[in-house]
Design a protein around this motif. Structure first.
Motif, PDB file in Angstrom:
ATOM      1  N   ASP A   1       0.882  -1.166   0.000  1.00 35.44           N
ATOM      2  CA  ASP A   1       0.000   0.000   0.000  1.00 35.44           C
ATOM      3  C   ASP A   1       0.918   1.212   0.000  1.00 35.44           C
ATOM      4  O   ASP A   1       1.744   1.357   0.908  1.00 35.44           O
ATOM      5  CB  ASP A   1      -0.894  -0.014   1.248  1.00 35.44           C
ATOM      6  CG  ASP A   1      -1.887   1.136   1.288  1.00 35.44           C
ATOM      7  OD1 ASP A   1      -1.623   2.194   0.665  1.00 35.44           O
ATOM      8  OD2 ASP A   1      -2.914   0.999   1.962  1.00 35.44           O
TER       9      ASP A   1
ATOM     10  N   LYS B   1       0.602   4.063   0.923  1.00 36.35           N
ATOM     11  CA  LYS B   1       0.469   4.910   2.105  1.00 36.35           C
ATOM     12  C   LYS B   1       0.958   4.229   3.376  1.00 36.35           C
ATOM     13  O   LYS B   1       0.843   4.784   4.459  1.00 36.35           O
ATOM     14  CB  LYS B   1      -0.997   5.309   2.286  1.00 36.35           C
ATOM     15  CG  LYS B   1      -1.534   6.144   1.153  1.00 36.35           C
ATOM     16  CD  LYS B   1      -2.980   6.472   1.375  1.00 36.35           C
ATOM     17  CE  LYS B   1      -3.565   7.213   0.183  1.00 36.35           C
ATOM     18  NZ  LYS B   1      -4.989   7.472   0.356  1.00 36.35           N
ATOM     19  N   LYS B   2       1.482   3.004   3.250  1.00 32.32           N
ATOM     20  CA  LYS B   2       1.922   2.250   4.429  1.00 32.32           C
ATOM     21  C   LYS B   2       3.290   1.635   4.170  1.00 32.32           C
ATOM     22  O   LYS B   2       3.719   1.498   3.036  1.00 32.32           O
ATOM     23  CB  LYS B   2       0.927   1.125   4.742  1.00 32.32           C
ATOM     24  CG  LYS B   2      -0.437   1.592   5.154  1.00 32.32           C
ATOM     25  CD  LYS B   2      -1.318   0.393   5.475  1.00 32.32           C
ATOM     26  CE  LYS B   2      -2.697   0.828   5.937  1.00 32.32           C
ATOM     27  NZ  LYS B   2      -3.522  -0.331   6.289  1.00 32.32           N
TER      28      LYS B   2
END
Length: 145
Positions: A121, A123-124
Motif C-alpha cells: 500500500d 500509504k503504508k
C-alpha cells in the motif's frame, strides 16, 4: 459496590516464537494482527427417521482454525527472518500468544507457515501476511508478556 467495568481485561496481545526447539520464545515485533486459535467441537447429526426435529450430538473431535497474521515487515529482524525461513523450508515454528493481562490464558501450539506474502500500500510500510497451520494440540498457558 464495584462498577460493572471493574476487572475487565484489555485485548492487547503478543506473539512469541521459537524455531530452534528450545524453551526460549522471543516476541515477534511489529505484529499488527493475529487471529486467535478457535477450537470447536465437531457435531454429528443423528436425526432418526421418526423424529420431528433435528437431533445432534457433540463428538469428541476438535476442529481448529489456521490463524492468519499480519506484520510490518523488517527484513533484518531476526524473528521476521525466522518466519520467512520457516516458510521457505517448511520448518515447524513453536508459537505462544500472550495477553497483557496475566489473568487471561494465552495459547501454545506448533505450526508451519503456509503463507508469507507481501501486502503493499503506497500509504503504508511494507507488510507481510501469513497463515500458521496448527500441527499440534493447542494448550492454554499463563500469559507473561
Amino acid at each position: 459496590m464495584a462498577a460493572i467495568i471493574d476487572g475487565l481485561s484489555d485485548s492487547q496481545h503478543i506473539l512469541k516464537i521459537s524455531t530452534d526447539g528450545a524453551a526460549t520464545f522471543i516476541k515477534v515485533p511489529l505484529l499488527t494482527n493475529i487471529d486467535m486459535p478457535e477450537m470447536k467441537k465437531a457435531i454429528d447429526e443423528i436425526t432418526t427417521t421418526d423424529a420431528r426435529n433435528t437431533q445432534k450430538v457433540v463428538v469428541d473431535f476438535i476442529e481448529i482454525n489456521d490463524p492468519a497474521f499480519e506484520l510490518v515487515y523488517k527484513p533484518t529482524d531476526p524473528q521476521h527472518i525466522a518466519l520467512k525461513a520457516a516458510f521457505d523450508n517448511n520448518e515447524v515454528v513453536q508459537c505462544e500468544i500472550h495477553f497483557d493481562d496475566p489473568d487471561v490464558s494465552g495459547y501454545a501450539f506448533d505450526g508451519t507457515i503456509s503463507e508469507f506474502s507481501n501486502v503493499t500500500d503506497p500509504k503504508k510500510k511494507l507488510r507481510k501476511k501469513g497463515t500458521i497451520v496448527i500441527g499440534s494440540n493447542v494448550t492454554e498457558i499463563t500469559s507473561a508478556p
